[in-house]
Design a protein around this motif. Structure first.
Motif, PDB file in Angstrom:
ATOM      1  N   CYS A 110       0.738  -1.332   0.035  1.00 60.15           N
ATOM      2  CA  CYS A 110       0.125   0.064   0.142  1.00 60.15           C
ATOM      3  C   CYS A 110       0.896   1.417   0.225  1.00 60.15           C
ATOM      4  N   THR A 114       0.360   4.991  -2.345  1.00 67.74           N
ATOM      5  CA  THR A 114       0.068   6.071  -1.689  1.00 67.74           C
ATOM      6  C   THR A 114       0.806   7.413  -1.484  1.00 67.74           C
ATOM      7  N   ASP A 122      -9.570   5.753  -8.454  1.00 74.50           N
ATOM      8  CA  ASP A 122     -10.765   5.651  -7.576  1.00 74.50           C
ATOM      9  C   ASP A 122     -11.815   4.556  -7.900  1.00 74.50           C
ATOM     10  N   THR A 149      -9.993  -2.531  -1.521  1.00 74.65           N
ATOM     11  CA  THR A 149     -10.556  -1.429  -2.289  1.00 74.65           C
ATOM     12  C   THR A 149      -9.494  -0.307  -2.489  1.00 74.65           C
ATOM     13  N   SER A 150      -9.670   0.603  -3.546  1.00 74.72           N
ATOM     14  CA  SER A 150      -8.658   1.640  -3.503  1.00 74.72           C
ATOM     15  C   SER A 150      -8.966   2.688  -2.312  1.00 74.72           C
ATOM     16  N   GLU A 151     -10.453   2.764  -1.678  1.00 73.46           N
ATOM     17  CA  GLU A 151     -10.324   3.508  -0.418  1.00 73.46           C
ATOM     18  C   GLU A 151      -9.659   3.060   0.977  1.00 73.46           C
ATOM     19  N   GLU A 152      -9.899   1.541   0.788  1.00 70.33           N
ATOM     20  CA  GLU A 152      -8.990   0.922   1.859  1.00 70.33           C
ATOM     21  C   GLU A 152      -7.616   1.181   1.760  1.00 70.33           C
ATOM     22  N   ALA A 154      -6.004   3.584   0.684  1.00 64.18           N
ATOM     23  CA  ALA A 154      -5.810   5.176   0.894  1.00 64.18           C
ATOM     24  C   ALA A 154      -5.804   5.279   2.616  1.00 64.18           C
ATOM     25  N   ARG A 155      -6.746   4.553   3.140  1.00 71.46           N
ATOM     26  CA  ARG A 155      -7.201   4.810   4.455  1.00 71.46           C
ATOM     27  C   ARG A 155      -6.294   4.072   5.381  1.00 71.46           C
ATOM     28  N   ILE A 156      -5.942   2.862   5.216  1.00 70.59           N
ATOM     29  CA  ILE A 156      -5.218   1.679   5.904  1.00 70.59           C
ATOM     30  C   ILE A 156      -3.941   1.951   5.608  1.00 70.59           C
ATOM     31  N   ASN A 157      -3.274   2.017   4.470  1.00 72.51           N
ATOM     32  CA  ASN A 157      -1.943   2.455   3.870  1.00 72.51           C
ATOM     33  C   ASN A 157      -0.943   1.451   4.703  1.00 72.51           C
TER      34      ASN A 157
END
Length: 178
Positions: A110, A114, A122, A149-152, A154-157
């Motif tokens: 990840c 990022t 996205d 997912t692409s959101e995870e 970015a969030r978890i990294n």
């Protein structure tokens, strides 16, 4: 998946009904590739299936591998297909530091997606097939499957973002069928 050399595969011809099913599956899984299917797999051509150990199937036409799959999982395009039709697949970009690890077959972590220099698409779902290119590179150097997912991402990294399936220079890339 193809880091180590694989033995000579067992080759057999696909029945026309199985070939139609493969074409339909490709059109369903990769809708942007559907208009190009007649160029990739002409209707009157003969697809071959090459069976490898660990239940990996390679689908080839005239000695060129086009797609592969593990068990009955999703079809994954060969890197040459991604190079020929780059607009038909989501392409993400890694930073410069991750590229050398990708070319050795490492999964894409990840932080490589990022950091500065990376570009993420996205709306990508877990399990989506993506092409990965390095920062400053024109073509994809990896085909992989999204593990988050692409959101995870970015969030978890943290952790594996994309599982490497086929990369530039692996044994599938070097394979020349007969």
């Amino acid at each position: 998946m193809f880091k180590k050399p694989f033995p000579h595969p067992q080759k057999s011809k696909l029945k026309s009904s199985a070939q139609r099913a493969i074409r339909q599956r490709i059109a369903t899984e990769f809708p942007l590739l559907a208009p190009h299917l007649d160029f990739i797999i002409p209707k009157k051509s003969q697809l071959d299936v090459l069976k490898l150990p660990d239940r990996i199937s390679l689908y080839s036409l005239d000695g060129q591998v086009l797609f592969f799959q593990h068990f009955d999982d999703q079809l994954i395009p060969h890197l040459r297909i991604v190079h020929q039709y780059p607009d038909c697949f989501p392409i993400i970009q890694t930073d410069r530091g991750a590229t050398r690890f990708i070319l050795k077959g490492a999964h894409l972590m990840c932080p490589g997606l990022t950091s500065a220099g990376a570009k993420m698409v996205d709306g990508l779902e877990k399990g989506a097939v993506v092409g990965v290119k390095g920062e400053g590179k024109e073509n994809a150097c990896l085909v992989g499957i999204m593990k988050m997912t692409s959101e995870e991402i970015a969030r978890i990294n943290d952790g594996v973002g994309v599982e490497a399936c086929h990369y530039l220079g692996d044994h599938l890339w070097k394979y020349v069928g007969e």
